[in-house]
Each structure stands twice: as structure tokens, then as C-alpha cells.
Design a protein around this motif. Sequence first.
Motif, PDB file in Angstrom:
ATOM      1  N   LEU A 225      11.030   0.324   4.884  1.00  0.00           N
ATOM      2  CA  LEU A 225      10.250   0.620   6.086  1.00  0.00           C
ATOM      3  C   LEU A 225      10.662   1.944   6.722  1.00  0.00           C
ATOM      4  O   LEU A 225       9.850   2.619   7.369  1.00  0.00           O
ATOM      5  N   LYS A 226      11.902   2.330   6.534  1.00  0.00           N
ATOM      6  CA  LYS A 226      12.386   3.588   7.120  1.00  0.00           C
ATOM      7  C   LYS A 226      11.998   4.808   6.292  1.00  0.00           C
ATOM      8  O   LYS A 226      12.207   5.944   6.735  1.00  0.00           O
ATOM      9  N   HIS A 227      11.453   4.579   5.086  1.00  0.00           N
ATOM     10  CA  HIS A 227      11.158   5.697   4.190  1.00  0.00           C
ATOM     11  C   HIS A 227       9.754   5.608   3.594  1.00  0.00           C
ATOM     12  O   HIS A 227       9.524   6.080   2.483  1.00  0.00           O
ATOM     13  N   LEU A 228       8.820   5.019   4.309  1.00  0.00           N
ATOM     14  CA  LEU A 228       7.448   4.940   3.823  1.00  0.00           C
ATOM     15  C   LEU A 228       6.771   6.304   3.910  1.00  0.00           C
ATOM     16  O   LEU A 228       7.149   7.139   4.733  1.00  0.00           O
ATOM     17  N   PRO A 229       5.752   6.532   3.080  1.00  0.00           N
ATOM     18  CA  PRO A 229       5.049   7.824   3.137  1.00  0.00           C
ATOM     19  C   PRO A 229       4.420   8.040   4.510  1.00  0.00           C
ATOM     20  O   PRO A 229       3.892   7.099   5.121  1.00  0.00           O
ATOM     21  N   ALA A 230       4.491   9.273   4.989  1.00  0.00           N
ATOM     22  CA  ALA A 230       3.954   9.609   6.311  1.00  0.00           C
ATOM     23  C   ALA A 230       2.909  10.716   6.181  1.00  0.00           C
ATOM     24  O   ALA A 230       2.796  11.366   5.140  1.00  0.00           O
ATOM     25  N   GLY A 231       2.147  10.901   7.239  1.00  0.00           N
ATOM     26  CA  GLY A 231       1.186  11.992   7.279  1.00  0.00           C
ATOM     27  C   GLY A 231      -0.041  11.788   6.432  1.00  0.00           C
ATOM     28  O   GLY A 231      -0.749  12.747   6.108  1.00  0.00           O
ATOM     29  N   ARG A 232      -0.341  10.557   6.074  1.00  0.00           N
ATOM     30  CA  ARG A 232      -1.533  10.275   5.286  1.00  0.00           C
ATOM     31  C   ARG A 232      -2.723  10.105   6.221  1.00  0.00           C
ATOM     32  O   ARG A 232      -2.583   9.743   7.376  1.00  0.00           O
ATOM     33  N   ASP A 233      -3.899  10.339   5.702  1.00  0.00           N
ATOM     34  CA  ASP A 233      -5.110  10.252   6.512  1.00  0.00           C
ATOM     35  C   ASP A 233      -6.141   9.409   5.773  1.00  0.00           C
ATOM     36  O   ASP A 233      -6.950   9.920   5.002  1.00  0.00           O
ATOM     37  N   GLY A 234      -6.068   8.108   5.993  1.00  0.00           N
ATOM     38  CA  GLY A 234      -7.032   7.208   5.366  1.00  0.00           C
ATOM     39  C   GLY A 234      -6.694   6.936   3.911  1.00  0.00           C
ATOM     40  O   GLY A 234      -5.581   7.162   3.432  1.00  0.00           O
TER      41      GLY A 234
END
Length: 377
Positions: A225-234
Amino acid sequence: MTTPWGERVLARFPEDPRDRLRAWDASDDYLLRHLAERRVPLSGTVVVVGDRWGALVTALAEHRPTQITDSWLGQQATRANLARNGVEPGAVRLLTTQDPPPERIDVLLVRVPKSLALLEDQLLRLAPAVHGGTVVVGTGMVKEIHTSTLNLFERILGPTRTSLAERKARLVFCAPDPASARPANPWPYRYTLPEDVGPVSGRTVVNHAGVFCADRLDIGTRFFLKHLPAGRDGGRVVDLGCGNGVVGTAMALADPQAEVLFVDESFQAVASAEATYRANGVPGHAEFRVGDGLSGVPAGSVDLVLNNPPFHSHQATTDATARRMFADARRTLRPGGELWVIGNRHLGYHVHLRRLFGNSHLVASDPKFVVLRAVKR
């Protein structure tokens, strides 16, 4: 398998000619021999709980039993084994742990599960249907039956004792006492997440019995949970082997435009995932599916797969499930789509990912776990 009711040809599901694990063990055989040798009446409603691959209900099909299982794979194995042995359709009633149980049970046969919580939940759900004349027999390998197991039978149903061990298997005999007071069913269980786990910090988790780490957040998921992908859009996201759904819920909270598919082969797990998602009022679209990994999901239709694969099949340690999950992910991902995996360092998942995807990238690690990312080219 040789039974008192004749020979039965059995296989696990999905069938794999390389898989040397049998679809039954000594505890199944012990229970069936006991029923025949003691001439246990199999009239009335016969209910079999936790029959792992359908060995018990296939052997007892002429008595028209009801099977209750948490495993979608186990249920499919049962269907296949019944057909393989020429059992007429409808001779065995197939229920899940989420279905209402029969209103009356005359014979209750319990294949003791690995999860004590699942056993507790199922006995409490079935107890109202048990009467003073119900025959209750449990079975399991010696290493699966503990004092706590016997205490559960006794606390919920009535006086309980065990058999001598045979071929490392043991039987549990319980004499139901309908007049005894039963405890309230504590399942499903709710708890609040800690404040340091990303988008789901402080959120509610709902766990049905039998789901991995049902009363707390396990350390592997916490690290993930601390390292999930970020900055995705849909995009279309899959929480593969979703358990209680906390990972997929975290992605839905972080990206309200995402469409999240929660998949698990456990009926209890998918019910937990949906309850967790609904409890947190997550915006966006979600789908909840019980099944065999990503079978049925169109090829090239997914943008991101998140996976914490199991490395046990009941008591057997195996990476077969993880390998199938990775192959499923590659098939369903679009070009450029990503598979993110959390696993114990010693399992060597990076080797499988490089062989399958041609690449494997280390996202994060600690002394126990690694988070890996593979990209479909």
C-alpha cells in the motif's frame, strides 16, 4: 480413489498434467471408511462442508448430498469430478459459504479448513439447522486438527472427541446439543486501517471469515500500500487475488476515474472486497468477480494489474498459482500495461517475470518483501 461406494476418478481444477498433487488425501478416505464401517445412516439431508476438490460428495453422490465451499476452483473441480464419474446433474447440490444453508441437517460432514475463523463462521451458520439426532463428523490431517479446533466444535455444537490417528489423519466426533447456548457470530469483522498506508489510511476494512489476515492488516499488504503506482489517470485496474479488497480500494480512492475489477477464487474474499469498497463510499466504477484469475477477461483490455499471489494451496507450498496469475496478467494487459507484484524476497518472482515479460523492475524492497513491476511490450 477407492471408496466403499466404488472407484472414483478425481482431478483438481484446473487440470494440469504436470501437477502431481491428488484431489483427495488420507482424511477423505478415513471419513468415507468410517461412514461405511459404522453404517452411518445417510438418509435425510447430508451436508458436506469444505470438500476441497469434491472427493467426498462424488463418493456420496447416491445420497444426494449438499456441498458448501468457499472455493470457486473447488466447486468447479466438483462439477468436473461428478461429470467424470457419471453422476446425474442435480444429484449434488452445490452451495457457497455466502449462500443460505439448508434449514435442516441430518448428517454434517466437515473437512476441517486451514482457517479456524472460517470453521467458526460455518459452524455458527449451520448450528440452527443441526438437531439432537444429527450425525456430525469432521475430518482432517493430524497437523490440521488442534485443541482449538475441538473447542470450536464443542463450544458451538456440543460435546466433542477425536479418533485415533490413521495414516496421519484424524476424525472429529461431535454430539450436538441444541439446548446449549451458542455465541454470537463475530463475522464479518471490521477494523480501521492505520494512518500511514496511503489513500486508505484511516479507512474501514470488512473481512468475512477465512480471508487472509482477517483481523488485521498483514505486513506484506501494508508494504504494498505504501508503494502503489501513483499519478495515473483512469484506465482499467485489476486487483488480482483481491482478498479483502484493500489494495483495489486504495487505487480507486487515489484515482476516481479508474475502473477497478476485484477478482478472487474465494467467495468470502470477494464478499469482503465488495463490503470494504462499499463501506468507504468510494466514487467511480467497480466490478466484483469470483473466478479463476482473469479467465473470461478479454486479452489486451487491462491497463494495470495489482497482485499479491498466494504461495500455498491448502497445505502444499507451490508457485503454480503465482505463475498462472502472471501469465493471465500478461494476456489481459494492453501494450504498455503494467503488472505490479508484492512477494517475499526468497520466492524469486523476478525470474518468472523476466521470462514472461522480458523485464522486471524493482520498485521497493525491505528485508522481507519486494515490490516488482513488469511492463508488457
